[in-house]
Design a protein around this motif. Structure first.
Motif, short mmCIF file in Angstrom:
data_model
loop_
_atom_site.label_atom_id
_atom_site.label_comp_id
_atom_site.label_asym_id
_atom_site.label_seq_id
_atom_site.Cartn_x
_atom_site.Cartn_y
_atom_site.Cartn_z
N ILE A 40 -0.69 31.90 41.96
CA ILE A 40 0.53 32.34 41.28
C ILE A 40 1.41 33.01 42.32
O ILE A 40 1.06 34.06 42.86
N GLY A 41 2.53 32.37 42.63
CA GLY A 41 3.46 32.89 43.62
C GLY A 41 4.79 33.27 43.00
O GLY A 41 4.89 33.46 41.78
N HIS A 42 5.81 33.35 43.83
CA HIS A 42 7.15 33.77 43.37
C HIS A 42 7.85 32.67 42.59
O HIS A 42 7.75 32.58 41.38
N ALA A 43 8.58 31.86 43.34
CA ALA A 43 9.37 30.75 42.77
C ALA A 43 9.59 29.76 43.91
O ALA A 43 9.51 30.12 45.08
N PRO A 44 9.88 28.51 43.57
CA PRO A 44 10.11 27.53 44.63
C PRO A 44 11.30 27.92 45.50
O PRO A 44 12.30 28.44 45.00
N GLY A 96 17.12 36.70 51.61
CA GLY A 96 16.13 35.72 51.15
C GLY A 96 16.48 35.22 49.77
O GLY A 96 17.58 35.46 49.26
N ASP A 97 15.54 34.54 49.16
CA ASP A 97 15.78 34.00 47.82
C ASP A 97 15.83 35.12 46.78
O ASP A 97 15.22 36.17 46.94
N LEU A 98 16.54 34.85 45.69
CA LEU A 98 16.60 35.78 44.57
C LEU A 98 15.23 35.88 43.90
O LEU A 98 14.39 34.98 44.08
N PRO A 99 14.98 36.92 43.12
CA PRO A 99 13.69 37.03 42.41
C PRO A 99 13.52 35.87 41.41
O PRO A 99 14.51 35.28 40.95
N LYS A 127 4.56 40.49 45.35
CA LYS A 127 4.69 41.63 44.45
C LYS A 127 5.02 41.25 43.02
O LYS A 127 4.55 41.89 42.08
N TYR A 128 5.82 40.21 42.79
CA TYR A 128 6.18 39.83 41.42
C TYR A 128 4.94 39.44 40.62
O TYR A 128 4.75 39.88 39.50
N ALA A 129 4.09 38.62 41.21
CA ALA A 129 2.86 38.19 40.53
C ALA A 129 1.91 39.37 40.34
O ALA A 129 1.29 39.53 39.29
#
Length: 192
Positions: A40-44, A96-99, A127-129
């Protein structure tokens, strides 16, 4: 079509937040009911958005190295499910990329996890996961340093992005002490 395939199809067709996405919806998920480990990661990122293949970038190369697996083993859904916190590319931010969009995990994760009954370990990347699943106020560094307390269910990790090279340089214990244990866990699980 069985229930799990229908769920994956529904996720890949999801357009809940399409209007908020700079490049439109393109949900990326890779999974099967046989998966032994969930990532489980952030987003593509942009490259993954364009290819539709999760972790098909420098982050993926680093992650496979940390796990001690080949690209073939990594993309074998009998081994790994790849389920991001946000299924679509959220766009570029200042650093970087948005959340990830906050609607994805509550909408889809419980339904996926309910059917992934062969899972032996869930890797929480970033951190999000970790915030979503560990329900702690600890920093990412504290979560990763205290990974033992989340086993056998979860194994928190930093994001493998090249943007985290500074974190890795400041926390050399991670690759010296944590990665060997992670690789051992992964090897044991994939042998079963």
């Amino acid at each position: 079509m069985d229930r799990f395939d229908e769920l994956l199809s529904n996720i890949r067709a999801c357009k809940i937040c399409e209007e908020e996405l700079p490049l439109g919806a393109n949900p990326v998920v890779l999974s099967s009911v046989q998966s032994k480990i969930i990532i489980i990661g952030h987003a593509p990122g942009l490259k993954v958005h364009l290819s539709g293949i999760p972790f098909k970038d420098k982050s993926g190369e680093q992650l496979r190295q940390w796990l001690g697996v080949t690209e073939e083993e990594f993309y074998d859904t009998a081994n790994f499910s790849i389920i991001p916190m946000g299924f679509c590319y959220p766009g570029k931010g200042k650093s970087g990329d948005l959340p990830p969009k906050k609607i994805c995990a509550p909408t889809w994760h419980a339904q996926l996890l309910e059917q992934l009954t062969s899972v032996k370990l869930i890797l929480l990347i970033g951190k999000y996961a970790q915030d979503y699943y560990l329900k702690t106020n600890d920093s990412l560094t504290e979560n990763v340093n205290n990974f033992h307390k989340y086993l056998p269910t979860y194994f928190p990790l930093p994001h493998p992005s090249p943007r985290n090279n500074i974190w890795k340089a400041k926390n050399r214990w991670f690759e010296q002490e944590v990665i060997p244990i992670l690789q051992h866990q992964v090897k044991l699980i994939l042998k079963k």
